[in-house]
Design an enzyme around this catalytic site. Structure first.
Site, PDB file in Angstrom:
ATOM      1  N   ASP A   1      38.406  25.588  37.832  1.00 41.78           N
ATOM      2  CA  ASP A   1      39.728  25.373  38.408  1.00 41.78           C
ATOM      3  C   ASP A   1      39.904  26.207  39.670  1.00 41.78           C
ATOM      4  OD1 ASP A   1      40.922  23.566  36.535  1.00 41.78           O
ATOM      5  OD2 ASP A   1      40.905  25.217  35.088  1.00 41.78           O
TER       6      ASP A   1
ATOM      7  N   ALA B   1      39.358  36.643  40.807  1.00 43.45           N
ATOM      8  CA  ALA B   1      38.463  35.849  39.960  1.00 43.45           C
ATOM      9  C   ALA B   1      39.245  35.361  38.745  1.00 43.45           C
ATOM     10  CB  ALA B   1      37.277  36.700  39.512  1.00 43.45           C
ATOM     11  N   LYS B   2      38.702  34.332  38.112  1.00 42.69           N
ATOM     12  CA  LYS B   2      39.378  33.748  36.945  1.00 42.69           C
ATOM     13  C   LYS B   2      39.705  34.798  35.888  1.00 42.69           C
ATOM     14  CE  LYS B   2      39.206  29.665  38.531  1.00 42.69           C
ATOM     15  NZ  LYS B   2      37.825  29.165  38.466  1.00 42.69           N
ATOM     16  N   ARG B   3      38.779  35.751  35.713  1.00 39.46           N
ATOM     17  CA  ARG B   3      38.963  36.720  34.625  1.00 39.46           C
ATOM     18  C   ARG B   3      40.119  37.681  34.898  1.00 39.46           C
ATOM     19  NH1 ARG B   3      34.468  37.862  37.269  1.00 39.46           N
ATOM     20  NH2 ARG B   3      34.531  39.691  38.622  1.00 39.46           N
ATOM     21  N   ASP B   4      40.698  37.632  36.103  1.00 35.09           N
ATOM     22  CA  ASP B   4      41.796  38.544  36.422  1.00 35.09           C
ATOM     23  C   ASP B   4      43.082  38.200  35.682  1.00 35.09           C
ATOM     24  OD1 ASP B   4      40.434  40.279  38.116  1.00 35.09           O
ATOM     25  OD2 ASP B   4      40.670  38.941  39.832  1.00 35.09           O
TER      26      ASP B   4
END
Ligand code: GLU
Length: 283
Positions: free
Chosen positions: A13, A230-233
């Site tokens: 995404d 990043a997505k993991r944020d």
């Protein structure tokens, strides 16, 4: 025709940083009377369903584009044709071999050391048995200068860049140059993590007889830890942040623009007034 473009890789995404870059690319194109093209860079790193979700999110924030979406996976013929017009050589090096090879004198940091550049045909024949060869450009320059809307004249290193990988995949650096030239793209707006790639891409364009595009490398969006978002944020996608009605004002504010739709933000859009520092996303 002159055009700008947004060229996402469908690897997942889009996050707010990607959406902000897409918005900027659209604003740069539309404010200068250019067409705005969408190109899916799906030569590698493809996640099932990601492209459709990316296009949905781009439309949801009010971006529109001209003509059909172009996919790099359908353009191998164009890349092969470009490759046939360039001076290339086979390279059999692994990443590890490149890292451990002594660097060539005066070579820029991280440049390919040239291990396979001058092999004899007999040496090539022997190395071909080890692994399938990548193809590298036989570059005749070590640096190249581009014009950037936000960074001015930028000079960066050019080395013998990989144009086709050992597995037969055309490399991003070749595809991006061939596509921009073939699509009439003369304005490239993208994240400034790609600024250092612009000189080698503009050099490649010159070898293919294309004019270099005008670049605008825009600041990144950072996560809470001060590195690229990043997505993991955490809550970083359009849906996770509450949709366009939350994200659009947030993006406008971060760019010092008025308006709650891209069309409204066009009014008074001035590249010279854009922030030049990265934006840290409040999470
Ligand atoms: N596909 C690249 C990316 O998503 C962008 C390439 C470009 O804009 O030149 O990082």
């Amino acid at each position: 025709m002159t055009a700008g473009r947004y060229a996402p890789s469908p690897s997942g995404d889009l996050h707010v940083g990607n959406l902000r870059t897409a918005l900027l690319a659209w604003l740069f194109a539309r404010s200068t009377g250019r067409e705005f093209l969408l190109r899916v860079e799906d030569l590698d790193r493809v996640q099932d369903g990601a492209e459709a979700r990316q296009l949905t999110d781009l439309a949801a924030i009010g971006l529109d584009w001209d003509g059909p979406v172009v996919r790099q996976s359908g353009r191998a013929g164009l890349y092969a044709d470009a490759l046939s017009r360039l001076d290339v050589y086979e390279c059999y090096c692994t990443r590890r071999e490149i890292l451990s090879a002594p660097s060539a004198p005066h070579a820029p940091e991280g440049a390919y050391p040239g291990t396979c550049r001058d092999l004899t045909e007999a040496e090539r024949e022997a190395r071909r048995r080890d692994r399938p060869a990548a193809l590298r450009l036989r570059s005749t320059v070590r640096s190249y200068t581009v014009a950037d809307e936000l960074h001015g004249e930028y000079t960066g290193a050019v080395d013998d860049v990989v144009l086709r990988r050992g597995d037969g995949t055309y490399a991003y650096n070749l595809a991006v140059v061939v596509d921009d030239a073939a699509q009439g793209v003369d304005q490239v707006v993208r994240g400034d993590d790609l600024l250092s790639s612009a000189p080698r891409q503009a050099y490649l364009a010159s070898l293919l007889g294309a004019a270099p595009p005008r670049y605008a490398h825009v600041p990144m969006v950072l996560g809470p830890n001060g590195v690229r978002l990043a997505k993991r944020d955490g809550a970083v996608t359009l849906a996770e942040r509450g949709g366009p009605s939350v994200v659009l004002p947030e993006l406008a504010g971060s760019l010092g623009l008025r308006g709650s739709t891209p069309a409204e933000m066009l009014d008074g859009f001035d590249p010279a007034a854009l922030p030049t520092e990265p934006w840290t996303l409040p999470l």
